[in-house]
Design a protein around this motif. Structure first.
Motif, PDB file in Angstrom:
ATOM      1  N   ASN A   1      10.538  16.610  11.658  1.00  0.00           N
ATOM      2  CA  ASN A   1      10.902  15.205  11.489  1.00  0.00           C
ATOM      3  C   ASN A   1       9.718  14.415  10.949  1.00  0.00           C
ATOM      4  N   LYS A   2      10.039  13.359  10.209  1.00  0.00           N
ATOM      5  CA  LYS A   2       9.004  12.524   9.612  1.00  0.00           C
ATOM      6  C   LYS A   2       9.194  11.088  10.038  1.00  0.00           C
ATOM      7  N   ILE A   3       8.090  10.353   9.967  1.00  0.00           N
ATOM      8  CA  ILE A   3       8.128   8.904  10.158  1.00  0.00           C
ATOM      9  C   ILE A   3       7.191   8.314   9.108  1.00  0.00           C
ATOM     10  N   ALA A   4       7.627   7.243   8.471  1.00  0.00           N
ATOM     11  CA  ALA A   4       6.824   6.598   7.431  1.00  0.00           C
ATOM     12  C   ALA A   4       6.650   5.128   7.778  1.00  0.00           C
ATOM     13  N   ARG A   5       5.495   4.600   7.437  1.00  0.00           N
ATOM     14  CA  ARG A   5       5.176   3.196   7.685  1.00  0.00           C
ATOM     15  C   ARG A   5       4.776   2.565   6.364  1.00  0.00           C
ATOM     16  N   VAL A   6       5.356   1.401   6.090  1.00  0.00           N
ATOM     17  CA  VAL A   6       5.095   0.677   4.843  1.00  0.00           C
ATOM     18  C   VAL A   6       4.803  -0.770   5.183  1.00  0.00           C
ATOM     19  N   ARG A   7       3.860  -1.365   4.479  1.00  0.00           N
ATOM     20  CA  ARG A   7       3.617  -2.798   4.585  1.00  0.00           C
ATOM     21  C   ARG A   7       4.324  -3.456   3.406  1.00  0.00           C
ATOM     22  N   LEU A   8       5.233  -4.379   3.718  1.00  0.00           N
ATOM     23  CA  LEU A   8       6.067  -5.027   2.706  1.00  0.00           C
ATOM     24  C   LEU A   8       5.760  -6.515   2.677  1.00  0.00           C
ATOM     25  N   ALA A   9       5.517  -7.045   1.491  1.00  0.00           N
ATOM     26  CA  ALA A   9       5.224  -8.466   1.312  1.00  0.00           C
ATOM     27  C   ALA A   9       6.456  -9.187   0.787  1.00  0.00           C
ATOM     28  N   THR A  10       6.831 -10.261   1.467  1.00  0.00           N
ATOM     29  CA  THR A  10       7.884 -11.137   0.963  1.00  0.00           C
ATOM     30  C   THR A  10       7.249 -12.489   0.688  1.00  0.00           C
ATOM     31  N   THR A  11       7.628 -13.108  -0.414  1.00  0.00           N
ATOM     32  CA  THR A  11       7.027 -14.380  -0.813  1.00  0.00           C
ATOM     33  C   THR A  11       8.116 -15.410  -1.029  1.00  0.00           C
TER      34      THR A  11
ATOM     35  N   GLU B   1       8.457   8.934   1.283  1.00  0.00           N
ATOM     36  CA  GLU B   1       7.306   9.780   0.940  1.00  0.00           C
ATOM     37  C   GLU B   1       7.343  10.207  -0.521  1.00  0.00           C
ATOM     38  N   MET B   2       8.528  10.550  -1.021  1.00  0.00           N
ATOM     39  CA  MET B   2       8.631  11.049  -2.394  1.00  0.00           C
ATOM     40  C   MET B   2       8.567   9.954  -3.448  1.00  0.00           C
ATOM     41  N   TYR B   3       9.182   8.810  -3.182  1.00  0.00           N
ATOM     42  CA  TYR B   3       9.408   7.838  -4.243  1.00  0.00           C
ATOM     43  C   TYR B   3       8.672   6.510  -4.127  1.00  0.00           C
ATOM     44  N   VAL B   4       8.338   6.066  -2.936  1.00  0.00           N
ATOM     45  CA  VAL B   4       7.791   4.719  -2.767  1.00  0.00           C
ATOM     46  C   VAL B   4       6.275   4.751  -2.909  1.00  0.00           C
ATOM     47  N   ARG B   5       5.751   3.817  -3.666  1.00  0.00           N
ATOM     48  CA  ARG B   5       4.319   3.676  -3.897  1.00  0.00           C
ATOM     49  C   ARG B   5       3.951   2.196  -3.820  1.00  0.00           C
ATOM     50  N   LYS B   6       2.667   1.930  -3.771  1.00  0.00           N
ATOM     51  CA  LYS B   6       2.183   0.551  -3.799  1.00  0.00           C
ATOM     52  C   LYS B   6       2.765  -0.141  -5.028  1.00  0.00           C
ATOM     53  N   GLY B   7       3.330  -1.334  -4.834  1.00  0.00           N
ATOM     54  CA  GLY B   7       3.927  -2.092  -5.930  1.00  0.00           C
ATOM     55  C   GLY B   7       5.426  -1.901  -6.059  1.00  0.00           C
TER      56      GLY B   7
ATOM     57  N   MET C   1       0.858  -1.188   0.000  1.00  0.00           N
ATOM     58  CA  MET C   1       0.000   0.000   0.000  1.00  0.00           C
ATOM     59  C   MET C   1       0.891   1.233   0.000  1.00  0.00           C
ATOM     60  N   ASP C   2       0.334   2.357  -0.414  1.00  0.00           N
ATOM     61  CA  ASP C   2       1.109   3.591  -0.372  1.00  0.00           C
ATOM     62  C   ASP C   2       1.555   3.859   1.062  1.00  0.00           C
ATOM     63  N   PRO C   3       2.735   4.442   1.238  1.00  0.00           N
ATOM     64  CA  PRO C   3       3.246   4.693   2.585  1.00  0.00           C
ATOM     65  C   PRO C   3       2.352   5.634   3.384  1.00  0.00           C
ATOM     66  N   GLU C   4       2.308   5.388   4.696  1.00  0.00           N
ATOM     67  CA  GLU C   4       1.662   6.314   5.627  1.00  0.00           C
ATOM     68  C   GLU C   4       2.775   7.180   6.208  1.00  0.00           C
ATOM     69  N   VAL C   5       2.711   8.479   5.996  1.00  0.00           N
ATOM     70  CA  VAL C   5       3.768   9.385   6.445  1.00  0.00           C
ATOM     71  C   VAL C   5       3.171  10.399   7.413  1.00  0.00           C
ATOM     72  N   ARG C   6       3.868  10.599   8.527  1.00  0.00           N
ATOM     73  CA  ARG C   6       3.478  11.615   9.502  1.00  0.00           C
ATOM     74  C   ARG C   6       4.632  12.591   9.669  1.00  0.00           C
ATOM     75  N   THR C   7       4.291  13.877   9.699  1.00  0.00           N
ATOM     76  CA  THR C   7       5.290  14.917   9.916  1.00  0.00           C
ATOM     77  C   THR C   7       5.007  15.558  11.268  1.00  0.00           C
ATOM     78  N   PHE C   8       6.043  15.691  12.082  1.00  0.00           N
ATOM     79  CA  PHE C   8       5.908  16.266  13.412  1.00  0.00           C
ATOM     80  C   PHE C   8       6.163  17.773  13.360  1.00  0.00           C
ATOM     81  N   GLU C   9       5.837  18.452  14.456  1.00  0.00           N
ATOM     82  CA  GLU C   9       5.986  19.906  14.509  1.00  0.00           C
ATOM     83  C   GLU C   9       7.416  20.359  14.271  1.00  0.00           C
ATOM     84  N   ASP C  10       8.389  19.543  14.690  1.00  0.00           N
ATOM     85  CA  ASP C  10       9.796  19.924  14.502  1.00  0.00           C
ATOM     86  C   ASP C  10      10.306  19.619  13.094  1.00  0.00           C
TER      87      ASP C  10
END
Length: 164
Positions: free
Chosen positions: A24-34, A65-71, A13-22
């Motif tokens: 800084n960012k944090i991103a969460r990605v679900r990655l499938a390995t087969t 945030e800039m480059y990663v997308r679903k797939g 899925m597309d990354p979930e990105v949160r930006t804090f007041e300072d």
């Protein structure tokens, strides 16, 4: 002691990105390995897919945030972290996540671009981004081992020479 995880998989899925007041960012990605599992008694192969939650912080989150997308296909190096909490029923719950230290974007350039992502920049394929020991914290564009974000990307007719 060693706590190291290496994954090669596809983003679910597309990354979930949160930006804090300072800033800084944090991103969460679900990655499938087969992995393909072969049963010699039935002579059948079955695919087993495992889903991983990968957490990116600081400059690495900006790259995601800039480059990663679903797939997108990613190579991730990181470490395991387990979180524990109690739900409403007072049952203990656990969540295992991978905190990414390094990331490489794999596949062809077009593999990492969705159909409606015209506002996103083209990602340099095979570029390494990370926060490994000794490299310090970086803002967006930090690359490891002497690579820089300004390195040209592979031409469409060039062959990828990754060992896997």
């Amino acid at each position: 002691m060693v706590n190291k995880v290496i994954l090669v998989g596809n983003v679910g899925m597309d990354p979930e990105v949160r930006t804090f007041e300072d800033g800084n960012k944090i991103a969460r990605v679900r990655l499938a390995t087969t992995e393909r599992i072969y049963n010699p008694s039935t002579q059948e192969s079955k695919d087993h897919t495992e889903w991983h939650t990968v957490i990116f912080r600081r400059g690495l989150a900006g790259v995601v945030e800039m480059y990663v997308r679903k797939g997108s296909q990613l190579y991730i190096e990181g470490r395991l972290r387990t979180r524990e909490w109690e739900d409403e029923s007072r049952n203990k719950r656990y969540n295992v996540e991978i905190y990414a230290d390094d990331m490489k974007m794999l596949g062809r350039r077009s593999d990492n671009m969705g159909a409606s992502t015209s506002s996103y920049q083209q990602a340099p394929m095979g570029q390494s981004y990370g926060q490994s020991a000794g490299q310090g914290n970086r803002s967006f564009g930090g690359a490891s081992a002497g690579n820089s974000i300004e390195n040209p990307v592979m031409a469409d007719n060039e062959v990828d020479d990754l060992p896997f």
